[in-house]
Structure formats: C-alpha cells, structure tokens
Design a protein around this motif. Structure first.
Motif: not given
Length: 92
Positions: A14-23, A85-91
């Motif tokens: 994922l590119g920087r923008r796509s990752l930002g959109i997801l986060i 609507v997914g689940s998130v796990v942060c590390t």
C-alpha cells in the motif's frame, strides 16, 4: 516510526496515501465517515476528485484481499460515505 500494514507478518503493498486512507476509518471502526471528510483528511493540501478516492479504495480492498473467503473490511454507502467494519490490532 514505520507505517506499514502487515498480514501474517507480510507487508501488504500500500502506498502512503492509500495507507492514510485506511488508517483514518480503521481508527474509528463502525463510524460512518463522509467521503469528503476522508478526502479532506488525506489530501488536506489539494482539491481532488472522488474518482481518486475510489482508485485508492480499490487498491486497499485488493491489498486486504477483501471479498476473498467472504472477508469484508470497508463498507460503503455509494458516493456518500464509508465505514471500517473489520477488526484492528495495533503493534508498536
């Protein structure tokens, strides 16, 4: 700090923008976010068209393997809003 998305230890492409959109929506699971709010958040420095957001959302869905085996992470109300609507796990 490294910002990457991993699945089973593998970094997803994922590119920087796509990752930002997801986060942004992933930090607010279940919340309905207007497309304009999402675009303003990620592209605060430029005016863009909704088509660009759709391209990035398609890349996110592909990287996540959305719809494979029935998985779903992003729900959208066509042309108006989306919700993670997914689940998130942060590390860290």
């Amino acid at each position: 700090m490294e910002r990457v998305l991993r699945h089973e230890g593998v970094v997803l492409p994922l590119g920087r923008r796509s990752l930002g959109i997801l986060i942004y929506p992933a930090a607010r699971p279940g919340e309905i976010l207007a497309e304009r709010e999402l675009m303003d958040r990620v592209w605060s420095d430029a005016a863009i068209e909704e088509a660009r957001l759709r391209v990035h959302m398609a890349a996110i869905r592909k990287a996540l393997g959305e719809r494979q085996f029935g998985s779903r992470y992003i729900s959208n109300i066509e042309g108006r809003a989306c919700s993670f609507v997914g689940s998130v796990v942060c590390t860290e």
